[in-house]
Design a protein around this motif. Structure first.
Motif, PDB file in Angstrom:
ATOM      1  N   LEU A 151     -25.656  55.901  -2.924  1.00 50.68           N
ATOM      2  CA  LEU A 151     -24.286  55.455  -3.174  1.00 50.68           C
ATOM      3  C   LEU A 151     -23.595  56.342  -4.213  1.00 50.68           C
ATOM      4  N   MET A 152     -24.304  56.722  -5.274  1.00 50.15           N
ATOM      5  CA  MET A 152     -23.685  57.581  -6.301  1.00 50.15           C
ATOM      6  C   MET A 152     -23.360  58.957  -5.726  1.00 50.15           C
ATOM      7  N   THR A 153     -24.250  59.481  -4.881  1.00 54.82           N
ATOM      8  CA  THR A 153     -23.980  60.769  -4.238  1.00 54.82           C
ATOM      9  C   THR A 153     -22.745  60.639  -3.353  1.00 54.82           C
ATOM     10  N   GLY A 154     -22.674  59.532  -2.615  1.00 53.31           N
ATOM     11  CA  GLY A 154     -21.517  59.290  -1.753  1.00 53.31           C
ATOM     12  C   GLY A 154     -20.227  59.164  -2.549  1.00 53.31           C
ATOM     13  N   LYS A 155     -20.289  58.426  -3.651  1.00 56.29           N
ATOM     14  CA  LYS A 155     -19.101  58.264  -4.500  1.00 56.29           C
ATOM     15  C   LYS A 155     -18.630  59.613  -5.033  1.00 56.29           C
ATOM     16  N   ALA A 156     -19.590  60.430  -5.495  1.00 56.41           N
ATOM     17  CA  ALA A 156     -19.245  61.722  -6.092  1.00 56.41           C
ATOM     18  C   ALA A 156     -18.593  62.631  -5.054  1.00 56.41           C
ATOM     19  N   ILE A 157     -19.164  62.644  -3.839  1.00 49.56           N
ATOM     20  CA  ILE A 157     -18.595  63.498  -2.788  1.00 49.56           C
ATOM     21  C   ILE A 157     -17.208  62.990  -2.387  1.00 49.56           C
TER      22      ILE A 157
ATOM     23  N   ARG B  70     -19.703  51.842 -13.116  1.00 52.61           N
ATOM     24  CA  ARG B  70     -18.675  52.290 -14.060  1.00 52.61           C
ATOM     25  C   ARG B  70     -18.496  53.808 -14.160  1.00 52.61           C
ATOM     26  N   LEU B  71     -19.507  54.586 -13.798  1.00 56.59           N
ATOM     27  CA  LEU B  71     -19.442  56.026 -14.094  1.00 56.59           C
ATOM     28  C   LEU B  71     -18.176  56.725 -13.584  1.00 56.59           C
ATOM     29  N   MET B  72     -17.798  56.467 -12.326  1.00 56.17           N
ATOM     30  CA  MET B  72     -16.653  57.205 -11.772  1.00 56.17           C
ATOM     31  C   MET B  72     -15.365  56.879 -12.534  1.00 56.17           C
ATOM     32  N   GLU B  73     -15.278  55.653 -13.023  1.00 55.51           N
ATOM     33  CA  GLU B  73     -14.120  55.252 -13.832  1.00 55.51           C
ATOM     34  C   GLU B  73     -14.049  56.105 -15.109  1.00 55.51           C
ATOM     35  N   PHE B  74     -15.194  56.365 -15.715  1.00 56.39           N
ATOM     36  CA  PHE B  74     -15.199  57.172 -16.945  1.00 56.39           C
ATOM     37  C   PHE B  74     -14.947  58.654 -16.652  1.00 56.39           C
ATOM     38  N   VAL B  75     -15.427  59.112 -15.496  1.00 62.01           N
ATOM     39  CA  VAL B  75     -15.120  60.496 -15.092  1.00 62.01           C
ATOM     40  C   VAL B  75     -13.601  60.633 -14.925  1.00 62.01           C
ATOM     41  N   ASP B  76     -13.004  59.656 -14.247  1.00 61.80           N
ATOM     42  CA  ASP B  76     -11.544  59.672 -14.065  1.00 61.80           C
ATOM     43  C   ASP B  76     -10.825  59.581 -15.410  1.00 61.80           C
TER      44      ASP B  76
ATOM     45  N   ASP C  67     -13.952  51.450   0.551  1.00 61.42           N
ATOM     46  CA  ASP C  67     -14.386  50.786  -0.668  1.00 61.42           C
ATOM     47  C   ASP C  67     -13.937  51.539  -1.909  1.00 61.42           C
ATOM     48  N   ASP C  68     -13.789  50.776  -2.984  1.00 61.97           N
ATOM     49  CA  ASP C  68     -13.432  51.333  -4.278  1.00 61.97           C
ATOM     50  C   ASP C  68     -14.651  52.077  -4.830  1.00 61.97           C
ATOM     51  N   LEU C  69     -14.428  53.094  -5.663  1.00 62.59           N
ATOM     52  CA  LEU C  69     -15.563  53.841  -6.214  1.00 62.59           C
ATOM     53  C   LEU C  69     -16.320  53.058  -7.292  1.00 62.59           C
ATOM     54  N   ALA C  70     -15.870  51.843  -7.571  1.00 61.48           N
ATOM     55  CA  ALA C  70     -16.614  50.978  -8.502  1.00 61.48           C
ATOM     56  C   ALA C  70     -17.573  50.060  -7.738  1.00 61.48           C
ATOM     57  N   VAL C  71     -17.636  50.212  -6.417  1.00 58.74           N
ATOM     58  CA  VAL C  71     -18.482  49.324  -5.608  1.00 58.74           C
ATOM     59  C   VAL C  71     -19.944  49.398  -6.090  1.00 58.74           C
ATOM     60  N   ALA C  72     -20.576  48.225  -6.145  1.00 54.53           N
ATOM     61  CA  ALA C  72     -21.948  48.146  -6.663  1.00 54.53           C
ATOM     62  C   ALA C  72     -22.969  48.151  -5.533  1.00 54.53           C
TER      63      ALA C  72
ATOM     64  N   LYS D 131     -11.805  62.067  -0.101  1.00 59.19           N
ATOM     65  CA  LYS D 131     -11.951  61.313   1.147  1.00 59.19           C
ATOM     66  C   LYS D 131     -12.363  59.878   0.834  1.00 59.19           C
ATOM     67  N   PRO D 132     -12.038  58.951   1.752  1.00 61.44           N
ATOM     68  CA  PRO D 132     -12.427  57.555   1.507  1.00 61.44           C
ATOM     69  C   PRO D 132     -13.944  57.352   1.597  1.00 61.44           C
ATOM     70  N   LEU D 133     -14.409  56.347   0.864  1.00 60.35           N
ATOM     71  CA  LEU D 133     -15.834  55.980   0.883  1.00 60.35           C
ATOM     72  C   LEU D 133     -15.997  54.633   1.571  1.00 60.35           C
ATOM     73  N   TYR D 134     -16.947  54.568   2.494  1.00 60.54           N
ATOM     74  CA  TYR D 134     -17.316  53.288   3.094  1.00 60.54           C
ATOM     75  C   TYR D 134     -18.725  52.934   2.630  1.00 60.54           C
ATOM     76  N   ALA D 135     -18.842  51.835   1.897  1.00 60.09           N
ATOM     77  CA  ALA D 135     -20.148  51.345   1.433  1.00 60.09           C
ATOM     78  C   ALA D 135     -20.685  50.447   2.545  1.00 60.09           C
ATOM     79  N   VAL D 136     -21.682  50.947   3.254  1.00 57.84           N
ATOM     80  CA  VAL D 136     -22.121  50.309   4.495  1.00 57.84           C
ATOM     81  C   VAL D 136     -23.344  49.415   4.295  1.00 57.84           C
ATOM     82  N   ASN D 137     -23.318  48.266   4.987  1.00 56.16           N
ATOM     83  CA  ASN D 137     -24.483  47.392   5.030  1.00 56.16           C
ATOM     84  C   ASN D 137     -25.481  48.012   6.013  1.00 56.16           C
ATOM     85  N   HIS D 138     -26.677  48.262   5.516  1.00 57.67           N
ATOM     86  CA  HIS D 138     -27.740  48.876   6.317  1.00 57.67           C
ATOM     87  C   HIS D 138     -27.960  48.124   7.638  1.00 57.67           C
ATOM     88  N   LEU D 139     -27.892  46.808   7.571  1.00 58.32           N
ATOM     89  CA  LEU D 139     -28.121  45.995   8.770  1.00 58.32           C
ATOM     90  C   LEU D 139     -27.003  46.195   9.788  1.00 58.32           C
TER      91      LEU D 139
END
Lengths: 213, 364
Positions: free
Chosen positions: B100-106, A40-46, B335-340, B112-120
């Motif tokens: 993942l959070m560092t990737g989302k923030a950058i 959720r964090l990025m959604e709240f930043v936005d 991927d969306d920045l809400a990706v878990a 730029k787009p984010l790709y949430a990658v499967n390690h395998l």
């Protein structure tokens, strides 16, 4: 200075844009979500940016809560703050939840957060609001003795645990307070590093290896 | 989509913090422009294994400066990269969150787009970065966390043919080392001792050998090793060497049987592929005896045996960047920045759960 404040150290997840020149919050967003800060964090930043009518390049500094609190939550916020700082080329500072809980209260003050497992995170503040002790962890019993010797208010979720009749408080920090404190911290000295106060709870392996001749 | 692409990759799923900048040219050829891997081996050695909380703490302290270092080595800035790729699973959740959070923030800060990658998937596609391998091929992943034989048909098109039903192979090495009082990580320690030992002294079980299905099981082997050691306690240096050699021989024979069947199955499925390939990945791929066994098996079955350089077999960020590049080039949406982050995330979405269950589903 425009500060982006982020707090993910507790059950809440929030972000705010703060203008230190005018001492006002330009926009904020957040919820008490319990879990799922990473999603959720990025959604709240936005949300905070939209409410302020700003985008990230307008920001001069990032302030993030570093704990004590949820280990996982702290790392969500700290990783995001450091990633944003790296990409934007701006400083990030870490704000302790203990100092955020102490801000604006009358001193001398004892801030105590329920650390669960019969322990308390605590710190004492002087009448002028300055830090009287370093942040520390203590057993509830030890903290009760500290509280007994303390002449002044107790704040934080452990206050009722330490002093009978004290008001029940949450650990939710005010995001504007985080921004305000962050404005005044020296980025060289207050890096966004997690403040855990508790070890990683790992024990060196026991020697159940086979006996050697 | 065939233009040149550059991606920043981030890997934090276990005990290596890593960042890399990788380029994919218009022809599909890859080049690692800059990379850095920080191993946490020292931090975990006293515990005889990876401690998740210690790992997570180390990742968050190191990652941002490692990313700067990888960019520096590549001679690039974030403005030069086309996307960010971060491992989002499977693995230790505390570390995944940091990466993942560092990737989302950058991604958010650079637009730029984010790709949430499967390690395998990173391991699965590495041979295309190093050797330009074409689909389809077989991959054997043998590490501390995984033991899988996977058919790689294409990007995001995987069929798991075999997996461990209990311990991973690297885990079996670590547990054997721990029992024998050898240092962590167990793989190199066991291999070192095995060189001085008699592989025929103990006969250890080879579970599932002879069975048609291609799964693995190593927990019985671990028990047999313990029982053998206890039966001759106290053990001498030579006893330990003999146990290690016999253990390694049993593992080797197990792999020979299982992988041999896998190669036959591949040949039957793809009779037109003239020189098919088996790619090995994971830290256990460093073991010389196992490598020799697989090489011989491939030679006999007329398969290419591809073992990427060890630094790209073990956990690294170049493979994550490359997987992101492959996804991007193949037209997969970012991927969306809400990706878990996902501690469990099977590569093969159809594969039945053999390990780990409950509401979070199959482990891998």
């Amino acid at each position: 200075m425009i500060v982006l404040a982020i707090d993910t150290a507790g059950t809440g997840c929030s972000a705010a844009l703060y203008d230190s020149n005018r001492d006002i919050v330009l926009g904020a967003a957040g919820e008490d979500i319990g879990r799922g800060h990473a999603e959720r964090l990025m959604e709240f930043v936005d949300g905070a940016l939209a409410a302020a009518g700003l985008d990230l390049p307008a920001i001069d500094r990032i302030a993030v809560t570093i704990g004590p609190g949820s280990f996982t939550g702290i790392r969500v916020g700290v990783a995001a703050a450091r990633g944003l700082a790296l990409a934007l080329g701006i400083p990030a500072v870490g704000v302790s939840t203990l100092s955020a809980l102490a801000a604006g209260r009358n001193g001398p003050l004892l801030v105590a957060i329920d650390a669960k497992r019969d322990e308390v995170y605590w710190q004492a503040f002087a009448a002028d609001g300055s830090e009287a002790t370093s942040p520390a962890i203590a057993t509830v019993e030890e903290a009760r003795a500290i509280a007994q010797a303390h002449d002044g208010d107790i704040a934080g979720s452990a206050s009722a645990l330490l002093r009978e009749g004290a008001a029940v408080e949450t650990d939710g920090v005010d995001i504007a307070t985080v921004a305000r404190i962050g404005t005044h911290l020296d980025p060289q000295k207050h890096l966004p590093k997690p403040l855990y106060l508790r070890g990683p709870d790992a024990k060196p392996q026991a020697g159940f290896a086979i006996r050697r001749a | 989509m065939s233009s040149q692409l550059t991606i920043l990759g981030i890997e934090t799923s276990c005990d290596e913090t890593a960042a890399a900048v990788v380029l994919r040219d218009a022809s599909g050829k890859g080049e690692i422009l800059g990379e850095v891997v920080l191993s946490q081996l020292e931090e975990h050695s006293a515990y005889g294994g990876v401690v998740p909380e210690i790992a997570a703490r180390a990742h968050v302290e190191a990652l941002d400066s490692l990313i700067s270092e990888a960019l520096l080595r590549a001679g690039k800035s974030l403005a030069d990269v086309d996307a960010i790729a971060a491992t989002s699973g499977p693995g230790l959740i505390g570390g995944l969150i940091v990466g993942l959070m560092t990737g989302k923030a950058i991604a958010r800060a650079t637009g730029k787009p984010l790709y949430a990658v499967n390690h395998l998937e990173g391991h699965a596609l590495t041979a295309r970065l190093t050797d330009g391998l074409s689909f389809p091929y077989l991959m054997l992943l043998v590490s501390g966390g995984h033991t899988q034989l996977v058919l790689i048909r294409g990007v995001d098109d995987y069929e798991r043919w075999g997996t461990t039903i209990d311990d991973a192979l690297g885990e079996a090495f670590d547990k054997t080392a721990k029992l024998l009082g050898l240092p962590y990580p167990g793989g190199p320690a066991v291999e070192r001792m095995a060189k001085k030992g008699n592989p025929e002294r103990f006969t250890f079980p080879r579970p599932l050998v002879g069975e048609a299905r291609l799964d693995f099981s190593f927990s019985g082997l671990k028990t047999a090793v313990r029982q053998a050691a206890q039966s001759i306690e106290p053990v001498t240096e030579q006893d330990i060497a003999d146990i290690c050699a016999s253990f390694q021989r049993a593992v080797s024979r197990t792999l020979k049987d299982r992988i041999g069947r896998g190669l036959e199955r591949f040949r039957a499925l793809y009779p037109d592929v003239a020189m098919p390939a088996l790619v090995v990945a994971g830290g256990v791929a460093a073991n010389a005896e196992l490598r020799a066994t697989l090489q011989a098996l491939c030679d006999k079955n007329r398969f290419h045996f591809i073992a990427p350089p060890l630094a790209l077999c073990t956990d690294n960020a170049a493979m994550i960047a490359w997987a992101g590049l492959e996804r991007m080039a193949a037209g997969f949406a970012p991927d969306d920045l809400a990706v878990a982050p996902r501690s469990r995330w099977p590569l093969d979405k159809q594969a039945a759960t053999l390990l780990g269950s409950g509401k979070r589903g199959a482990k891998a």
